[in-house]
Write an enzyme that holds these catalytic residues in place. Structure first.
Site, PDB file in Angstrom:
ATOM      1  N   CYS A  75       9.743   1.673   2.544  1.00  0.00           N
ATOM      2  CA  CYS A  75      10.286   1.619   2.781  1.00  0.00           C
ATOM      3  C   CYS A  75      11.356   0.421   4.008  1.00  0.00           C
ATOM      4  O   CYS A  75      10.183   0.390   4.724  1.00  0.00           O
ATOM      5  CB  CYS A  75      11.193   2.648   3.369  1.00  0.00           C
ATOM      6  SG  CYS A  75      12.488   3.198   3.974  1.00  0.00           S
ATOM      7  N   ASP A 152      -9.253   5.244  -0.491  1.00  0.00           N
ATOM      8  CA  ASP A 152     -10.236   4.038  -0.300  1.00  0.00           C
ATOM      9  C   ASP A 152     -11.445   4.477   1.310  1.00  0.00           C
ATOM     10  O   ASP A 152     -12.263   3.476   1.293  1.00  0.00           O
ATOM     11  CB  ASP A 152      -9.930   3.236   0.616  1.00  0.00           C
ATOM     12  CG  ASP A 152      -8.461   2.065  -0.519  1.00  0.00           C
ATOM     13  OD1 ASP A 152      -9.269   1.786  -1.778  1.00  0.00           O
ATOM     14  OD2 ASP A 152      -7.952   1.522  -0.076  1.00  0.00           O
ATOM     15  N   GLY A 195     -10.622  -0.305  -3.250  1.00  0.00           N
ATOM     16  CA  GLY A 195     -11.262   0.092  -1.742  1.00  0.00           C
ATOM     17  C   GLY A 195     -10.409  -0.591  -0.702  1.00  0.00           C
ATOM     18  O   GLY A 195     -10.511  -0.968   0.376  1.00  0.00           O
ATOM     19  N   ARG A 196      -9.924  -2.102  -1.759  1.00  0.00           N
ATOM     20  CA  ARG A 196      -9.450  -3.418  -0.217  1.00  0.00           C
ATOM     21  C   ARG A 196     -11.192  -3.804   0.669  1.00  0.00           C
ATOM     22  O   ARG A 196     -11.421  -4.387   0.339  1.00  0.00           O
ATOM     23  CB  ARG A 196      -8.302  -3.044   0.510  1.00  0.00           C
ATOM     24  CG  ARG A 196      -6.996  -2.297   0.141  1.00  0.00           C
ATOM     25  CD  ARG A 196      -5.680  -2.327   0.043  1.00  0.00           C
ATOM     26  NE  ARG A 196      -5.561  -1.139   0.916  1.00  0.00           N
ATOM     27  CZ  ARG A 196      -4.953  -0.486   1.794  1.00  0.00           C
ATOM     28  NH1 ARG A 196      -4.151  -1.484   1.623  1.00  0.00           N
ATOM     29  NH2 ARG A 196      -5.213   1.035   2.191  1.00  0.00           N
TER      30      ARG A 196
HETATM   31  P1  ADP Z   1       0.354   3.153   3.907  1.00  0.00           P
HETATM   32  O1  ADP Z   1       1.000   3.638   5.043  1.00  0.00           O
HETATM   33  O2  ADP Z   1      -0.382   3.586   2.698  1.00  0.00           O
HETATM   34  O3  ADP Z   1      -0.628   1.983   5.419  1.00  0.00           O
HETATM   35  P2  ADP Z   1       2.295   0.607   4.214  1.00  0.00           P
HETATM   36  O4  ADP Z   1       1.476  -0.074   5.131  1.00  0.00           O
HETATM   37  O5  ADP Z   1       3.481   0.089   3.239  1.00  0.00           O
HETATM   38  O6  ADP Z   1       1.343   2.124   3.712  1.00  0.00           O
HETATM   39  O7  ADP Z   1       3.482   1.753   5.165  1.00  0.00           O
HETATM   40  C1  ADP Z   1       4.383   2.687   4.360  1.00  0.00           C
HETATM   41  C2  ADP Z   1       5.894   2.641   4.664  1.00  0.00           C
HETATM   42  O8  ADP Z   1       5.905   3.103   6.321  1.00  0.00           O
HETATM   43  C3  ADP Z   1       6.845   1.598   4.599  1.00  0.00           C
HETATM   44  O9  ADP Z   1       6.715   1.135   3.915  1.00  0.00           O
HETATM   45  C4  ADP Z   1       7.389   1.689   5.890  1.00  0.00           C
HETATM   46  O10 ADP Z   1       8.829   2.259   5.378  1.00  0.00           O
HETATM   47  C5  ADP Z   1       6.285   2.502   6.716  1.00  0.00           C
HETATM   48  N1  ADP Z   1       5.439   1.383   7.438  1.00  0.00           N
HETATM   49  C6  ADP Z   1       4.632   1.081   8.019  1.00  0.00           C
HETATM   50  N2  ADP Z   1       4.657   0.112   9.123  1.00  0.00           N
HETATM   51  C7  ADP Z   1       5.263   0.536   9.846  1.00  0.00           C
HETATM   52  C8  ADP Z   1       5.721   0.445  11.456  1.00  0.00           C
HETATM   53  N3  ADP Z   1       5.298  -0.598  12.034  1.00  0.00           N
HETATM   54  N4  ADP Z   1       7.452   1.149  12.085  1.00  0.00           N
HETATM   55  C9  ADP Z   1       8.508   1.320  10.851  1.00  0.00           C
HETATM   56  N5  ADP Z   1       7.931   1.916   9.906  1.00  0.00           N
HETATM   57  C10 ADP Z   1       6.540   1.198   9.375  1.00  0.00           C
END
Ligand code: ADP
Length: 366
Positions: A75, A152, A195-196
């Protein structure tokens, strides 16, 4: 009891449903109201029918399904303050001041920032007349608990993440299936697993499947590995072994830091040894299928603990992650885990592999 919102965010993994179910049922059991927030942060920002009050039956019959029934998403809106302001408003409308975020380090980082920003979001909502100051007082603090869902096993602070064990089951099943066909034809199989930047899945799968060789990002092969690999395979064949299995982690690199690919290994073997060599890239199969018994229980135990952690939270309790430490479910500070996970990534980028493995700690010791 308190009012809890639960959501899944980022990549999905098997066992997330078990966690959602446990949060709803434990919540209801101890007298809380639990809302399901659909499609991750997007549902929180969009509100409306994305945020629904759960009852006991809402989570019936989901413990055995993979993925996440409440949906997950990435998002962009939530990364910006206006998105988070709207998300806060949607939560306040329902009196939600407790969140369980099931996701990876990105999602957990976002949840923690939201918690820190909460009072300034409330202030802005009061100023613009969208909520009353009484409401702001009633909902002054946002409590956040994180559960790590990821196949992972790349998150610091928990020995296992929800989904890793099921992904290993998928990989092992695939290798066992390939074994039967490969040995009929004296073939060599090169299998790429997910596993990236983390070689956990590849390493454990290799140990559990008697693979001949494994490539993981944390331990690049020494110069001249091509010769050693071919010698080893030829030796196995001369001892009567009818097939070879080589496992490549998707983040594997060589001694110079260049990616090692399954195709590259196939070419090497078919050119030098003239073996009939095939590549299998498992891909999303690893995230699919039903969760293993281990992941179902891990989700249940972590979900139940998450509710207790929220009920015991005070305005001074920092956000925590529910983690597995040995055989125990424990609470650990969220930001410490996220910071350490980022340190591991930085060490990997700098090729400080020993440091990365040590930082990751016991969860990586196979
Ligand atoms: P994961 O949680 O698997 O590491 P992402 O890094 O894509 O996946 O994060 C999922 C979602 O969490 C993002 O699309 C965003 O909406 C939110 N998000 C991630 N990092 C941040 C941040 N630094 N600040 C605000 N929202 C964040």
């Amino acid at each position: 009891g308190c009012v809890i919102g639960v959501f899944t965010s980022g990549g999905d993994s098997q066992g997330m449903n078990a966690a959602t179910r446990a949060i709803v049922r434990m919540g209801i059991y101890v007298g809380c109201k639990v809302y399901l927030i659909k499609e991750g942060y997007q549902g929180m920002v969009d509100g409306g029918s994305n945020i629904v009050l759960a009852d006991w039956k809402s989570v019936s019959n989901i413990i055995q399904s993979g993925g996440t029934i409440i949906g997950s998403a990435r998002c962009a809106d939530f990364r910006e303050r206006p998105g988070r302001l709207q998300a806060a408003y949607n939560l306040l409308e329902r009196g939600i001041t407790n969140l369980v975020c099931i996701g990876g380090d990105g999602s957990l980082t976002g949840a923690n920032l939201f918690r820190i920003e909460w009072s300034s979001l409330l202030e802005e909502l009061v100023k613009t007349g969208r909520i009353t100051s009484q409401k702001a007082q009633e909902c002054a603090h946002l409590n956040v608990v994180g559960l790590v869902g990821s196949i992972d096993n790349d998150f610091c602070g928990t020995d296992m993440t929800i989904g890793t064990d099921s992904a290993l089951h998928r990989i092992i099943e695939a290798i066992d299936n390939i074994n039967t066909t490969a040995s009929s034809h004296q073939r060599c199989f090169v299998m790429e697993v997910m596993g990236r930047h983390c070689g956990y899945l590849a390493l454990v799968a290799a140990l559990a499947s008697e693979a001949d060789w494994v490539f993981i990002p944390e331990s690049p092969p020494e110069k001249g590995w091509e010769d050693k690999l071919c010698e080893k395979l030829a030796q196995e064949r001369s001892l009567g072994q009818r097939l070879n299995i080589i496992i490549v982690s998707e983040g594997a690199i060589d001694e110079e830091g260049r990616p090692i690919t399954a195709d590259q290994i196939k070419d090497l073997i078919s050119k030098r040894l003239k073996y009939d060599t095939r590549v299998t890239i498992l891909g999303h199969v690893q995230r699919g299928g039903n969760p293993s018994a281990f992941d179902r229980l891990l989700g249940c135990r972590m979900g139940a603990e998450a509710v207790l952690a929220l009920m015991e939270a005070t305005p001074f309790t920092p956000a925590c992650v529910i983690s597995l430490n040995g055989n125990q479910i424990v609470r650990v500070p969220l930001m410490e885990c996220v910071a350490r996970t980022k340190e591991v990534q930085a060490a990997m980028d700098k090729k400080e592999f020993q440091k990365a493995v040590e930082l990751r700690g016991r969860d990586f010791v196979a």
